[in-house]
Design a protein around this motif. Sequence first.
Motif, PDB file in Angstrom:
ATOM      1  N   ALA A 194      21.657  17.654  20.059  1.00 42.90           N
ATOM      2  CA  ALA A 194      20.366  18.250  20.419  1.00 42.90           C
ATOM      3  C   ALA A 194      20.372  18.815  21.835  1.00 42.90           C
ATOM      4  O   ALA A 194      19.855  19.911  22.067  1.00 42.90           O
ATOM      5  N   THR A 195      20.960  18.107  22.786  1.00 44.35           N
ATOM      6  CA  THR A 195      20.970  18.606  24.170  1.00 44.35           C
ATOM      7  C   THR A 195      21.703  19.941  24.266  1.00 44.35           C
ATOM      8  O   THR A 195      21.273  20.834  24.984  1.00 44.35           O
ATOM      9  N   VAL A 196      22.785  20.065  23.525  1.00 44.30           N
ATOM     10  CA  VAL A 196      23.557  21.314  23.518  1.00 44.30           C
ATOM     11  C   VAL A 196      22.751  22.420  22.831  1.00 44.30           C
ATOM     12  O   VAL A 196      22.676  23.548  23.322  1.00 44.30           O
ATOM     13  N   HIS A 237      19.512  22.690  22.549  1.00 46.20           N
ATOM     14  CA  HIS A 237      18.393  23.089  23.406  1.00 46.20           C
ATOM     15  C   HIS A 237      18.868  23.993  24.536  1.00 46.20           C
ATOM     16  O   HIS A 237      18.226  24.996  24.854  1.00 46.20           O
ATOM     17  N   ARG A 238      19.992  23.645  25.130  1.00 46.00           N
ATOM     18  CA  ARG A 238      20.535  24.441  26.236  1.00 46.00           C
ATOM     19  C   ARG A 238      20.863  25.865  25.787  1.00 46.00           C
ATOM     20  O   ARG A 238      20.692  26.820  26.529  1.00 46.00           O
ATOM     21  N   CYS A 239      21.331  26.004  24.547  1.00 42.25           N
ATOM     22  CA  CYS A 239      21.703  27.317  24.006  1.00 42.25           C
ATOM     23  C   CYS A 239      20.575  27.951  23.191  1.00 42.25           C
ATOM     24  O   CYS A 239      20.779  28.971  22.550  1.00 42.25           O
ATOM     25  N   ARG A 240      19.410  27.322  23.180  1.00 42.53           N
ATOM     26  CA  ARG A 240      18.233  27.816  22.449  1.00 42.53           C
ATOM     27  C   ARG A 240      18.515  28.001  20.955  1.00 42.53           C
ATOM     28  O   ARG A 240      18.106  28.987  20.353  1.00 42.53           O
ATOM     29  N   LEU A 241      19.217  27.045  20.378  1.00 48.09           N
ATOM     30  CA  LEU A 241      19.520  27.079  18.946  1.00 48.09           C
ATOM     31  C   LEU A 241      18.521  26.222  18.181  1.00 48.09           C
ATOM     32  O   LEU A 241      18.175  25.121  18.619  1.00 48.09           O
ATOM     33  N   VAL A 242      18.080  26.740  17.053  1.00 48.37           N
ATOM     34  CA  VAL A 242      17.195  25.981  16.164  1.00 48.37           C
ATOM     35  C   VAL A 242      17.790  25.999  14.759  1.00 48.37           C
ATOM     36  O   VAL A 242      18.634  26.837  14.437  1.00 48.37           O
ATOM     37  N   ALA A 243      17.319  25.062  13.940  1.00 49.72           N
ATOM     38  CA  ALA A 243      17.806  24.977  12.559  1.00 49.72           C
ATOM     39  C   ALA A 243      17.645  26.324  11.867  1.00 49.72           C
ATOM     40  O   ALA A 243      16.617  26.978  11.986  1.00 49.72           O
ATOM     41  N   GLY A 244      18.685  26.736  11.171  1.00 45.28           N
ATOM     42  CA  GLY A 244      18.677  28.002  10.451  1.00 45.28           C
ATOM     43  C   GLY A 244      19.295  29.152  11.227  1.00 45.28           C
ATOM     44  O   GLY A 244      19.631  30.178  10.632  1.00 45.28           O
ATOM     45  N   ASP A 245      19.430  28.998  12.556  1.00 41.86           N
ATOM     46  CA  ASP A 245      20.085  30.056  13.327  1.00 41.86           C
ATOM     47  C   ASP A 245      21.506  30.242  12.836  1.00 41.86           C
ATOM     48  O   ASP A 245      22.200  29.272  12.511  1.00 41.86           O
TER      49      ASP A 245
END
Length: 108
Positions: free
Chosen positions: A58-60, A62-70
């Motif tokens: 999750a920390t990674v 969030h840092r890369c602005r990734l969400v489920a489905g990306d």
Amino acid sequence: MAAVDCRGRVADRAVLTALSWTPGSRLDMREAHGLLLIRRDGHGMFKVTKEGHLRLPATVRHRCRLVAGDRVLLVTDPERDLLIVHPPAALDDLLAHRHTEVLDGDPA
């Protein structure tokens, strides 16, 4: 290209196979200029799951602005034992810059 699931897993085993990364392989993950650089590291905090998936904590994410489905672009460099993850925002930046170059500065 591969999708990130709700637990941060990227289920593209082909890239892990190309790097000879197996379940339990320890990994180091670092963000650099919007990209995620992942290397095998015997002392790494992260590891390939027992199912053989890459899991982005999750920390990674969030840092890369990734969400489920990306969907992310995965690029391997076997000589460097390196996986580069290109999140959507990084791809947008790369493409916008390239399109501006091609169109002589006209971002249309």
